[in-house]
Scaffold this motif. Structure first.
Motif, PDB file in Angstrom:
ATOM      1  N   GLU A 104       0.894  -1.029   0.092  1.00 38.90           N
ATOM      2  CA  GLU A 104       0.105   0.026  -0.178  1.00 38.90           C
ATOM      3  C   GLU A 104       0.722   1.162   0.065  1.00 38.90           C
ATOM      4  N   ASN A 105       0.518   2.430  -0.628  1.00 36.05           N
ATOM      5  CA  ASN A 105       1.024   3.539  -0.614  1.00 36.05           C
ATOM      6  C   ASN A 105       1.321   4.111   0.996  1.00 36.05           C
ATOM      7  N   ASP A 106       2.464   4.646   1.294  1.00 36.87           N
ATOM      8  CA  ASP A 106       3.045   4.996   2.631  1.00 36.87           C
ATOM      9  C   ASP A 106       2.015   6.145   3.219  1.00 36.87           C
ATOM     10  N   GLY A 107       1.779   7.136   2.416  1.00 38.03           N
ATOM     11  CA  GLY A 107       0.997   8.215   2.937  1.00 38.03           C
ATOM     12  C   GLY A 107      -0.479   7.873   3.307  1.00 38.03           C
ATOM     13  N   HIS A 108      -0.960   6.567   2.434  1.00 35.99           N
ATOM     14  CA  HIS A 108      -2.132   6.166   2.846  1.00 35.99           C
ATOM     15  C   HIS A 108      -2.099   5.308   4.335  1.00 35.99           C
ATOM     16  N   LEU A 109      -1.009   4.740   4.478  1.00 35.26           N
ATOM     17  CA  LEU A 109      -0.730   3.906   5.726  1.00 35.26           C
ATOM     18  C   LEU A 109      -0.447   4.963   6.785  1.00 35.26           C
ATOM     19  N   MET A 110       0.233   6.066   6.722  1.00 35.76           N
ATOM     20  CA  MET A 110       0.369   7.028   7.903  1.00 35.76           C
ATOM     21  C   MET A 110      -0.973   7.455   8.243  1.00 35.76           C
ATOM     22  N   THR A 111      -1.848   7.844   7.220  1.00 37.49           N
ATOM     23  CA  THR A 111      -2.951   8.356   7.622  1.00 37.49           C
ATOM     24  C   THR A 111      -4.068   7.162   8.309  1.00 37.49           C
TER      25      THR A 111
END
Ligand SMILES: [Zn+2]
Length: 296
Positions: A104-111
């Motif tokens: 998964e994309n890292d920005g999605h995961l941080m959110t």
């Protein structure tokens, strides 16, 4: 237990997640952003280290700095970690370790991590932005990642804020990333100091009260504020959480001018109250989110 691994342009961070509890953490500097074999070898090594620490691993979640076709579990064209381009990384890892793997994309995961365990815990509509080697982001509604059609929703870093602006690694001009990434900040520091200064050092001298550094952060923050206003006009989130190494370092020097510009540029009076806060989970937010993928 679940492994969460966050592959960034500067560092690879990993955690062992037991429910919502972090049992172990590892961090290494990324060996290569351009050489696929070198980077894969390092990813495998990190996973082996984490696997050894647990009795049983039920899943591996991987965050990557770049757009991901979530449906087909394929990395698309990461502008800052080109070694991963078009790689079916999830399938490769699953085959090697025989453990269910999701990418998964890292920005999605941080959110996602912030929405479940961090600053967005009691909020319905959460936007996250990560500032690091590149600029990423995500939108999480009711604890679910919004992917869009193929999975690339939330690439706030490549939102154009100045169509005549700086050239971006993605090929476009004036993307938010060209002002808020590490290299973007170094470029802005040059305009003020006639030499490139690392974001970390710019923060240190700004905190000591150096007016030129404070002015530089003000300009960087204003660029972020333009991006934030666009996001609020688009999604009207309850909260925007700013994460990534640069945000954790610069803190108020960056966030205060960003909020001011955001409020000036938002259309609706009531949306001007949207809260903008720094990450609560700090540098491991992406890795935690990768682990939480298995709760989705
Ligand atoms: Zn771009």
């Amino acid at each position: 237990m679940i492994i969460g691994l966050d592959i960034g342009g500067t560092n690879i961070k990993g955690i062992l997640l037991d429910g919502n509890k972090i049992r172990s953490k590892v961090q290494y500097s990324t060996k290569s952003k351009t050489n696929k074999n070198l980077l894969l070898k390092q990813i495998f090594r990190c996973l082996e280290i984490l696997i050894k620490k647990a009795k049983k691993i039920e899943g591996i979640g991987i965050g990557v700095a770049g757009p991901v076709d979530f449906k087909n579990q394929k990395i698309l064209n990461p502008p800052n970690v080109t070694a991963l381009k078009n790689l079916e990384l999830g399938k490769i890892i699953q085959k090697k370790f025989q453990i269910k793997t999701l990418i998964e994309n890292d920005g999605h995961l941080m959110t996602l991590a912030e929405a479940i365990m961090g600053a967005g815990k009691n909020k319905e509509i959460v936007v996250g932005i990560t500032l690091g080697t590149g600029v990423g982001g995500g939108l999480v509604i009711n604890k679910k990642i919004i992917h869009g059609e193929i999975g690339t929703a939330g690439e706030f870093g490549h939102m154009t804020i100045n169509k005549y602006g700086r050239k971006c690694n993605c090929g476009s001009r004036g993307c938010l990333e060209t002002y808020l990434s590490e290299s973007g900040i170094r470029k802005t520091s040059f305009d003020f100091f006639h030499k490139r200064i690392r974001s970390y050092d710019l923060h240190q001298i700004g905190r000591k009260g150096n007016q030129t550094a404070i002015e530089a952060w003000k300009e960087i923050g204003e660029s972020l504020g333009v991006g934030l206003a666009n996001i609020v006009d688009m999604f009207n989130p309850e909260i925007i959480i700013i994460g990534g190494g640069i945000a954790c370092g610069a803190g108020e020097l960056l966030i205060n001018p960003a909020k001011k510009t955001m409020r000036k540029n938002i259309l609706s009076e009531s949306a001007k109250k949207t809260s903008v806060v720094l990450t609560k989970l700090n540098e491991y937010a992406g890795a935690i989110g990768a682990g939480l993928l298995f709760n989705q």
